[in-house]
Design a protein around this motif. Structure first.
Motif, PDB file in Angstrom:
ATOM      1  N   ASP A 155       0.823  -1.210   0.000  1.00 22.98           N
ATOM      2  CA  ASP A 155       0.000   0.000   0.000  1.00 22.98           C
ATOM      3  C   ASP A 155       0.859   1.263   0.000  1.00 22.98           C
ATOM      4  N   ASP A 195      -1.613   4.627   0.633  1.00 27.13           N
ATOM      5  CA  ASP A 195      -1.236   5.442   1.784  1.00 27.13           C
ATOM      6  C   ASP A 195      -0.729   4.611   2.949  1.00 27.13           C
ATOM      7  N   ALA A 196      -0.219   3.435   2.647  1.00 26.00           N
ATOM      8  CA  ALA A 196       0.547   2.678   3.644  1.00 26.00           C
ATOM      9  C   ALA A 196      -0.254   2.285   4.872  1.00 26.00           C
ATOM     10  N   ASP A 197      -1.553   2.010   4.688  1.00 23.31           N
ATOM     11  CA  ASP A 197      -2.308   1.596   5.873  1.00 23.31           C
ATOM     12  C   ASP A 197      -3.101   0.308   5.677  1.00 23.31           C
ATOM     13  N   HIS A 198      -2.977  -0.349   4.538  1.00 25.00           N
ATOM     14  CA  HIS A 198      -3.847  -1.507   4.315  1.00 25.00           C
ATOM     15  C   HIS A 198      -3.561  -2.627   5.314  1.00 25.00           C
TER      16      HIS A 198
HETATM   17 MG   LIG Z   1      -4.572   2.493   2.145  1.00 22.23          MG
END
Ligand SMILES: [Mg+2]
Ligand SMILES: Nc1ncnc2c1ncn2[C@@H]1O[C@H](COP(=O)(O)OP(=O)(O)O)[C@@H](O)[C@H]1O
Ligand SMILES: Nc1ncnc2c1ncn2[C@@H]1O[C@H](COP(=O)(O)OP(=O)(O)O)[C@@H](O)[C@H]1O
Ligand SMILES: [Mg+2]
Ligand SMILES: [Mg+2]
Ligand SMILES: [Mg+2]
Lengths: 214, 333, 333, 214
Positions: free
Chosen positions: A33, A38-41
């Motif tokens: 992600d 946005d690096a939150d999955h």
């Molecule tokens: Mg995300």
């Protein structure tokens, strides 16, 4: 244990194993992600499935619809972002389609899963090739259905679905994203596996683990 | 990362509690689920207006809750859409019987969660309409993407829709005026430095000491291109070009010009930008009749700014000028 | 250094030009010498109020020009006091026959240049009174220093003196009420990161990745001590202690609590700070009856904040609540 | 050329040499100010004296008061900060005290300089030991006066003043600042030469250069 039906306890085990897999692979999912989102999955899925399993353990479900409606609602109210409503709707629709039974046979699970996919599409409007979880769910369910058509063995169907899921996941790498956050990247989204596709592949891996060998 | 925070997990609830304490004359806050409503909500017979989205863009949206603008704001975790339950709770809390408008920035997460909340509210007998703000011309609007992002133009939609609701328009009319603003507002931004999400602790992206990102999103999403730092005037020209060409804005138009700080840029710089933007518009024969300069739609401590241009007509101008009484935007009372 | 500027030498004049263009409904600007006056200056029969100082603290002071607050602001170069000539010109421009009050922050340069301007204005027949703001408790007030520095408390002095002039007080009375505010207001700040003066191009000081400066001045002057980064609540306690002990503020006092951002700190953090500050005051039995949160007295892009507490009485509260219509502070009209 | 009087041209030369010295030593002065102030004393003095000399060249002064009142006003209106009004007042008072003459003798210059110092004190309220330009001006003028008491030779007086100025400048290093920006530093101001003291020493160096050998 017959592989012609899957009980509420086994379905609970499925969700628990899915929780375990996303937790195990949290950094892998987040890394995917961070490349195109946005690096939150990873943390989204871990938080959401963690809450789901915690709730089930606190009050175990007696029926399939209770289990999946509960799981869906928990995801919807604990994740946020895109994956919360999408996975949430997926589980909610499984629940409403399955109804107040205590187990499902192969055609029953196939129908419930397909309804779940219908929910994802209704919400997210994704089409094949948009580089989303749809690109795993859709071929996986097609393989599941095909297997169910020729055999009542759930384990066989799950294996077929998981195989198709992995292929679908890997195929997202070459795609240009047209939905979700990754679509802002345009051309630059090409070359990366979609994080939602990767977590959905884990969902079928978990099902295979639950049902055991063919 | 240096921040004035306690536990990063508590950033949003502590900030919302502080906001409630600081503006008790204007708002009430609910701690669980987290949302902010104007003090006198619901206002009987008035269309309620709810907005929300990830935190980190303050004063948007909590700073716009009050008479003449929003009835409620629903702050999610930093840069993450809220889930439907607080949106639903806020929607019910501001329903004065005339229905509720959801103003949603066009991000998949926001869209889906607001949609679910709207369905649930409808099931509970609250009439809900939604509008999607998508003013960011940095992202191509096409059938093949999630569409343009919603950025600082959202503030103008919220102000004008708020004024329409305040003068007694019904839900349909308020939604229509909001859609009209959305149709006529365009924005684009630039980042000089990245922002740091508190629980991440790492910059969301990196820029070299001489690089800037043209077309940045308000969550630090990539834009059109990464270029070497240029004089302010050249950067303004780069942003205004795509904005003005988009609708397009033409000679004779009257517009509102908003220069929005991303959070970490000093005011002197915003006014240097405003000066050039006004100059360019004047050269093109576009008349700036209303202005707004400041930090309204921010991206935590990011250095940078965005420019927003809204085509005005008499009605929109009147609604813009109408009294507003919120923590971050206030005039006429 | 990345900044939205053109030639660093033109930062102030371009920003002031932009400010004038953006707020033409409120102010007029003079380009040479540089000063900003309210649009309808001079107001016949009203005491004029002039403040000023180095630029880089925006919205202070230009953002406070308008009905109910300042009649004129005189911005010097970044962090450098203006010379007497623009101060003199601004003073004459706002003299409506009732004399002019100079509100000066206590820095040697500001004091001397305003003093000279006041002498010259007197020679030209304008009655001038001056007050010195010195609210910063980080610096010991003693016969052996230049005295305490003037920081964010200046905003409160300007608002309240402005309201007194607005209601028709004569010069002596306006000066007295300003002195009363000065006697009852105390502040202290903290820096997390330094600021960069545009023409210097270098940070004004350096702090390690885990260091903060307690008691920072608004030009980046050193404070009381340099310590390791702490949770927001602990930092608030460090600032509030010296503030409350100074006058002292005691149980039963009613106060205005201002949490002021230094320019580069996101609003979420300011509200986290506000929450704790309000908590501490409540614990001490001090009642917060008025509040202000935001970037008012900044130090370019410095990350950090200051806390200001003003002891209120009925008159000061009434004057605080009186209408004000400026670019940065506005209510009641 | 007699050393018993100093003409307007020589006084103009003095100011020009002072401009040259502060320009030459701009980074030294700024460095001193960056240690205990705000790093602008060098550029303040250079900008101010540059403007002074430019104005004089554009319209040369005919009398001593014209020269110094002009220089003082220019400093006041071009420098800002603390040094602008202080140096400005210093020169303004020299001008008003000297009056419309075309030259000064030693007692005349001594009286004018003392009036200048009086202006600095009136403005800045500095006392001996406060670590300011006063700590150079005061001993330098005392030495100048003492020399004038025993001899009418201006060069001798200038040398005596410059010697005292250097001693005064160096002595500021050990002092704790009690005036100006440096006073905020408290104890930490000790160990650094005061920038205003350093520039004032240059003023007397320039006078020595103008008047030549004893
Ligand atoms: Mg995300
Ligand atoms: N419209 C959509 N339809 C189907 N799946 C989507 C859609 N938009 C996003 N997704 C899936 O959601 C994933 C991202 O989830 P996540 O990172 O948790 O949410 P967010 O993008 O809000 O941060 C994507 O990788 C993609 O698979
Ligand atoms: N009250 C005062 N009296 C005499 N000299 C002073 C006083 N305050 C400051 N100074 C002198 O001014 C010098 C600083 O000048 P400068 O750096 O140009 O101005 P600023 O301090 O405003 O930046 C100090 O080194 C000191 O010698
Ligand atoms: Mg997200
Ligand atoms: Mg200095
Ligand atoms: Mg200075």
């Amino acid at each position: 244990m017959s592989n012609d039906t899957i009980t509420v306890d086994q379905l609970t085990d499925w969700l628990t194993r899915f929780r375990d897999l996303v937790t195990e692979q949290v950094s892998y999912l987040t890394e995917l992600d961070s490349a195109i989102g946005d690096a939150d999955h990873g943390s989204n899925m871990t938080r959401g499935m963690g809450a789901v399993v915690e709730k089930i353990h606190a009050s175990p479900a007696g029926t399939v619809d209770e289990l999946f409606k509960g799981a869906g609602m928990t995801l919807v109210t604990s994740v946020g972002g895109a994956s919360g409503p999408l996975y949430g709707t997926f589980f909610l629709r499984i629940g409403t389609t399955a109804g107040p039974r205590t187990s499902l046979d192969a055609p029953g699970l196939a129908a419930a899963l397909r309804a779940g996919l219908g929910g994802v599409v209704a919400r997210g409007k994704a089409e094949a090739g948009d580089k989303t979880m749809f690109d795993v769910l859709s071929p996986a369910l097609a393989a599941f259905d095909a297997a169910v058509d020729v055999s009542s063995d759930l384990s066989t169907a799950a294996h077929a679905a998981y195989f198709a899921a992995q292929t679908g996941r890997d195929a997202t790498r070459a795609l240009l994203a047209r939905k979700g956050r990754a679509s802002y990247l345009g051309e630059r989204s090409i070359g990366h596996i979609d994080p939602g596709a990767a977590s959905t592949a884990l969902l079928f891996q978990a099902l295979v683990e639950t049902l055991g060998e063919e | 990362m240096k921040k004035l925070v306690n536990d990063p997990k508590n950033v949003v609830n502590e900030a919302v509690a502080g906001f409630g304490a600081a503006h008790a004359d204007l708002v009430r806050v609910s701690a669980d689920p987290i949302f902010i409503v104007r003090k006198d909500a619901p206002v009987a017979g008035k269309v309620g207006i709810v907005s929300g989205g990830g935190s980190g863009h303050e004063p948007m949206h909590g700073g716009f809750v009050g008479p003449g603008m929003l009835d409620a704001a629903v702050p999610g975790p930093v840069f993450t859409s809220p889930t439907p339950d607080p949106i639903l709770a806020a929607t019910k809390a501001v329903d004065g019987g005339a229905g509720v408008l959801h103003i949603v920035k066009n991000y998949t997460g926001d869209v889906l969660n607001f949609e679910t909340a709207a369905d649930l509210a409808a099931a509970d007998g609250v009439e809900v309409r939604s509008v999607l703000v998508n003013d960011d011309v940095a992202v191509k609007d096409s059938l093949y993407t999630a569409g343009r992002r919603g950025v600082a133009g959202t503030v103008l939609v919220e102000k004008i829709a708020g004024a329409a609701a305040d003068r007694g328009d019904d839900l349909e009319s308020v939604a229509l005026v909001a859609e009209r603003v959305i149709g006529q507002v365009r924005s684009m931004g630039v980042a000089l430095t990245p922002c740091v999400v508190p629980h991440a602790g790492q910059p969301s992206f990196t820029l070299a000491e001489d690089e800037i990102e043209i077309g940045i999103g308000i969550h630090g999403e990539p834009g059109r291109e990464r270029i070497k730092l240029e004089p302010a005037d050249a950067i303004v020209d780069r942003l205004l070009g795509p904005i003005l060409d988009d609708i397009p804005f033409v000679a004779g138009d009257k517009v509102l010009l908003l220069v929005n700080g991303m959070g970490g840029t000093p005011q002197v710089e915003l006014y240097i930008v405003f000066r050039r933007a006004a100059e360019v518009l004047a050269e093109r024969g576009i008349e700036v009749t209303r202005t707004l300069v400041g930090n309204f739609t921010t991206s935590l401590e990011m250095q940078g700014m965005s420019i927003t241009v809204l085509k005005l007509d008499d009605e929109l101008t009147t609604l813009w000028d109408a009294p507003v009484q919120t923590a971050a935007l206030r005039w006429g009372r």
